[in-house]
Design a protein around this motif. Structure first.
Motif, short mmCIF file in Angstrom:
data_model
loop_
_atom_site.label_atom_id
_atom_site.label_comp_id
_atom_site.label_asym_id
_atom_site.label_seq_id
_atom_site.Cartn_x
_atom_site.Cartn_y
_atom_site.Cartn_z
N ALA A 61 27.16 -31.73 16.22
CA ALA A 61 25.82 -31.18 16.09
C ALA A 61 25.10 -31.76 14.87
CB ALA A 61 25.89 -29.65 15.99
N LYS A 62 25.84 -32.01 13.78
CA LYS A 62 25.25 -32.63 12.59
C LYS A 62 24.75 -34.03 12.91
CE LYS A 62 27.30 -32.41 8.60
NZ LYS A 62 28.32 -32.36 7.51
N GLU A 63 25.58 -34.81 13.59
CA GLU A 63 25.18 -36.16 13.96
C GLU A 63 23.96 -36.14 14.87
OE1 GLU A 63 26.17 -39.00 12.93
OE2 GLU A 63 27.85 -38.33 11.71
N SER A 64 23.94 -35.18 15.79
CA SER A 64 22.84 -35.08 16.73
C SER A 64 21.53 -34.77 16.01
CB SER A 64 23.15 -33.98 17.76
OG SER A 64 22.11 -33.88 18.71
N LEU A 65 21.57 -33.88 15.01
CA LEU A 65 20.38 -33.55 14.24
C LEU A 65 19.89 -34.75 13.43
CD1 LEU A 65 18.26 -31.70 13.02
CD2 LEU A 65 19.99 -30.86 11.41
N LEU A 66 20.81 -35.42 12.74
CA LEU A 66 20.41 -36.58 11.94
C LEU A 66 19.80 -37.67 12.80
CD1 LEU A 66 23.50 -36.68 9.58
CD2 LEU A 66 21.19 -36.02 8.96
N LEU A 67 20.33 -37.84 13.99
CA LEU A 67 19.79 -38.84 14.90
C LEU A 67 18.40 -38.45 15.37
CD1 LEU A 67 20.39 -41.48 16.35
CD2 LEU A 67 21.42 -40.16 18.21
N ALA A 68 18.19 -37.15 15.64
CA ALA A 68 16.87 -36.68 16.07
C ALA A 68 15.84 -36.86 14.95
CB ALA A 68 16.96 -35.22 16.48
N LEU A 69 16.25 -36.63 13.69
CA LEU A 69 15.35 -36.84 12.56
C LEU A 69 14.94 -38.30 12.45
CD1 LEU A 69 17.10 -34.60 9.86
CD2 LEU A 69 14.96 -34.12 11.05
N LYS A 70 15.90 -39.19 12.65
CA LYS A 70 15.62 -40.62 12.60
C LYS A 70 14.67 -41.03 13.72
CE LYS A 70 17.89 -45.15 12.77
NZ LYS A 70 17.21 -45.63 13.99
N ASP A 71 14.93 -40.53 14.92
CA ASP A 71 14.08 -40.87 16.06
C ASP A 71 12.66 -40.33 15.89
OD1 ASP A 71 16.17 -42.19 17.24
OD2 ASP A 71 16.72 -40.54 18.58
N ALA A 72 12.52 -39.24 15.14
CA ALA A 72 11.19 -38.65 14.91
C ALA A 72 10.40 -39.38 13.83
CB ALA A 72 11.33 -37.18 14.56
N GLY A 73 11.02 -40.33 13.17
CA GLY A 73 10.32 -41.10 12.14
C GLY A 73 10.66 -40.71 10.73
N GLN A 98 9.03 -34.80 19.83
CA GLN A 98 9.95 -35.03 18.71
C GLN A 98 10.19 -33.76 17.90
OE1 GLN A 98 7.71 -38.20 16.89
NE2 GLN A 98 9.01 -39.80 17.77
N ARG A 99 9.13 -32.99 17.67
CA ARG A 99 9.28 -31.76 16.90
C ARG A 99 10.16 -30.75 17.64
NH1 ARG A 99 3.88 -32.98 15.45
NH2 ARG A 99 3.05 -31.80 17.22
N ILE A 100 9.94 -30.59 18.93
CA ILE A 100 10.76 -29.62 19.67
C ILE A 100 12.20 -30.10 19.77
CG2 ILE A 100 10.41 -30.52 22.01
CD1 ILE A 100 10.28 -26.83 20.94
N ASP A 101 12.40 -31.42 19.84
CA ASP A 101 13.75 -31.97 19.90
C ASP A 101 14.49 -31.70 18.59
OD1 ASP A 101 15.86 -33.47 21.15
OD2 ASP A 101 15.36 -35.11 19.80
N VAL A 102 13.82 -31.93 17.46
CA VAL A 102 14.44 -31.66 16.16
C VAL A 102 14.75 -30.17 16.02
CG1 VAL A 102 14.03 -31.61 13.67
CG2 VAL A 102 13.47 -33.66 14.98
N ASN A 103 13.81 -29.32 16.41
CA ASN A 103 14.04 -27.87 16.29
C ASN A 103 15.19 -27.41 17.16
OD1 ASN A 103 12.07 -27.02 14.37
ND2 ASN A 103 10.47 -27.34 15.89
N GLU A 104 15.33 -28.02 18.32
CA GLU A 104 16.45 -27.68 19.20
C GLU A 104 17.78 -28.03 18.54
OE1 GLU A 104 17.98 -28.57 23.79
OE2 GLU A 104 16.33 -29.72 22.91
N ARG A 105 17.84 -29.21 17.89
CA ARG A 105 19.08 -29.63 17.22
C ARG A 105 19.36 -28.76 15.99
NH1 ARG A 105 19.85 -34.88 19.36
NH2 ARG A 105 18.54 -34.95 21.23
N ILE A 106 18.30 -28.32 15.31
CA ILE A 106 18.47 -27.44 14.15
C ILE A 106 19.11 -26.13 14.57
CG2 ILE A 106 17.25 -26.04 12.43
CD1 ILE A 106 15.25 -28.34 12.15
N ILE A 107 18.60 -25.54 15.64
CA ILE A 107 19.14 -24.27 16.13
C ILE A 107 20.60 -24.43 16.55
CG2 ILE A 107 18.95 -22.57 17.99
CD1 ILE A 107 15.92 -23.00 17.90
#
Length: 298
Positions: free
Chosen positions: A75-87, A101-110
């Motif tokens: 889950a940590k890797e998934s969040l970091l990857l989503a942050l990178k993809d969001a810019g 991108q915002r909803i994707d990052v928020n989903e990984r945060i949760i």
């Protein structure tokens, strides 16, 4: 897959477990950190994490300690990857992130918050140290202060290049690094005091704001501005010493703890900190310095 789990090598590393006596470590499990340096090989490591989760679940069951730990790392890797993809930080500051991108990052945060390994983050030693903001909402205090100072200046003239936070002995120092004309660097420093109000909740009271005197790199100043810069430096040198010292030390704004906010620490380990404000907006920070020893603060 069993061979892969047994032969973890860099960038995988075994570190001190996060768990305290009140939250015992899983038997025969070392805390395996899979934290990318600037997200290098994040996708590959995420695939490995997911494969390890599936292997562990098949062998030991979904509730096994090892499966839960690998799920958290995934889950940590998934969040970091989503942050990178969001810019990353720049996209958040400039408002270039999309709704997807915002909803994707928020989903990984949760998803990561659900796997928080620290039961009392407000008194955990992992809270102290220097942190770098990776993601935050529009209500972040330092971001609001910086937007107030530079909000009407075009990004080509002034931009927020970095935002970090130092937490030490219940005091916080947030530093916004601002660059003007790509050659003049300045900082806005916001000092605060934290008080613990529960296992997850803290109150942050703002004590003082300082707008530091800009530092100029003369080699990067545009040719058309060098004459004006020279005149400004000459004028500064002619000021009386008390006035010159005041200008050099920056503009201080006493806040007298008149401004405050309540925050909830929803996730904390030795590398990632997630905080939510009273509106529920998440702030994601990554550690800049080595993690302290896991001894409780209180």
């Amino acid at each position: 897959m069993a061979m892969l789990i047994q032969k973890l090598s860099p960038p995988f590393s075994c570190q001190r477990p996060l768990y305290t006596s009140s939250y015992p470590p899983p038997s025969s499990l070392l805390s395996i950190t899979i934290f990318p340096q600037k997200y290098q090989n994040a996708r590959k490591k995420l695939r490995i994490c997911r494969a390890m989760v599936q292997q562990s679940m098949a062998v030991e069951g979904a509730s096994s300690p090892f499966a839960k730990e690998i799920e958290r790392l995934s889950a940590k890797e998934s969040l970091l990857l989503a942050l990178k993809d969001a810019g990353g930080f720049e996209a958040v500051v400039t408002g270039r992130t999309t709704d997807v991108q915002r909803i994707d990052v928020n989903e990984r945060i949760i998803a990561l918050e659900r796997l928080n390994p620290t039961p009392r983050p407000t008194t955990s030693p992992y809270l102290e140290g220097r942190w770098n903001f990776e993601w935050f909402g529009a209500a972040s205090p330092v971001f609001l202060a910086t937007r107030l100072l530079f909000g009407r200046i075009p990004p080509t003239l002034a931009n927020l290049s970095k935002l970090d936070l130092l937490i030490k002995n219940v005091y916080g120092t947030a530093i916004a690094h601002v660059k003007l004309l790509n050659s003049i660097e300045s900082k806005f420093v916001l000092s605060s005091k934290f008080s613990v109000e529960g296992p997850l909740r803290m109150k942050e009271e703002y004590v003082e704001g300082i707008f530091e005197t800009p530092k100029v790199n003369e080699d990067t100043v545009p040719e058309q501005l060098r004459g004006a810069l020279g005149q400004a430096v000459s004028t500064l040198q002619q000021l009386p010493v008390p006035v010159r010292d005041t200008v050099s030390s920056g503009l201080k704004i006493p806040l007298g703890e008149a401004f405050q906010r309540l925050i909830m620490i929803s996730y904390l380990d030795e590398e990632i900190l997630i905080v939510r404000n009273s509106a529920g907006e998440p702030e994601v920070l990554t550690r800049l310095d080595p993690a302290p020893d896991p001894e409780p603060l209180f």
